[in-house]
Design a protein around this motif. Sequence first.
Motif, PDB file in Angstrom:
ATOM      1  N   ASN A  28       0.836  -1.198   0.000  1.00 58.02           N
ATOM      2  CA  ASN A  28       0.000   0.000   0.000  1.00 58.02           C
ATOM      3  C   ASN A  28       0.881   1.262   0.000  1.00 58.02           C
ATOM      4  O   ASN A  28       0.789   2.096   0.886  1.00 58.02           O
ATOM      5  N   ASP A  30       0.775   3.868  -1.905  1.00 57.64           N
ATOM      6  CA  ASP A  30       0.036   5.116  -2.080  1.00 57.64           C
ATOM      7  C   ASP A  30      -0.468   5.649  -0.749  1.00 57.64           C
ATOM      8  O   ASP A  30      -0.463   6.855  -0.511  1.00 57.64           O
ATOM      9  N   ASP A  31      -0.896   4.771   0.114  1.00 51.86           N
ATOM     10  CA  ASP A  31      -1.388   5.209   1.417  1.00 51.86           C
ATOM     11  C   ASP A  31      -0.258   5.643   2.344  1.00 51.86           C
ATOM     12  O   ASP A  31      -0.411   6.581   3.125  1.00 51.86           O
ATOM     13  N   ARG A  32       0.870   4.995   2.250  1.00 50.62           N
ATOM     14  CA  ARG A  32       1.963   5.286   3.177  1.00 50.62           C
ATOM     15  C   ARG A  32       2.779   6.512   2.788  1.00 50.62           C
ATOM     16  O   ARG A  32       3.253   7.244   3.654  1.00 50.62           O
ATOM     17  N   SER A  34       1.875   9.025   0.416  1.00 50.15           N
ATOM     18  CA  SER A  34       1.178  10.120  -0.257  1.00 50.15           C
ATOM     19  C   SER A  34       1.077  11.322   0.681  1.00 50.15           C
ATOM     20  O   SER A  34       0.999  11.179   1.898  1.00 50.15           O
ATOM     21  N   PRO A  36      -1.272  14.325   1.705  1.00 52.78           N
ATOM     22  CA  PRO A  36      -2.667  14.749   1.524  1.00 52.78           C
ATOM     23  C   PRO A  36      -2.738  16.213   1.087  1.00 52.78           C
ATOM     24  O   PRO A  36      -2.009  17.068   1.590  1.00 52.78           O
TER      25      PRO A  36
END
Length: 95
Positions: A28, A30-32, A34, A36
Amino acid sequence: MGGLNLEVFKFGMYLMFPIGIMYYFGTNLDDRFSVPGFWPKPEQSNKVPYDREEIHAELERLRAKRLYLREKRLAAEARAAALNQNQESAQQQHE
């Protein structure tokens, strides 16, 4: 015989390197990693006009902005020129 060991090592690296990266970082990414709010929202980005009316409205907006900035610049130049003239006349009177 030495070449075979090198080929086995390369095969192990080609196979294990991506697996090791996925094991270490996870899948993951993109979640770690990225940030915001990094990319602008669609309403904040530019919209390219395609219709004749939209193009005309955009040209009018740009023309008005350019004229406003020109008037502002000319007023600032006039103030600077007046200030310079006042300083020069004050220096001449002082002498």
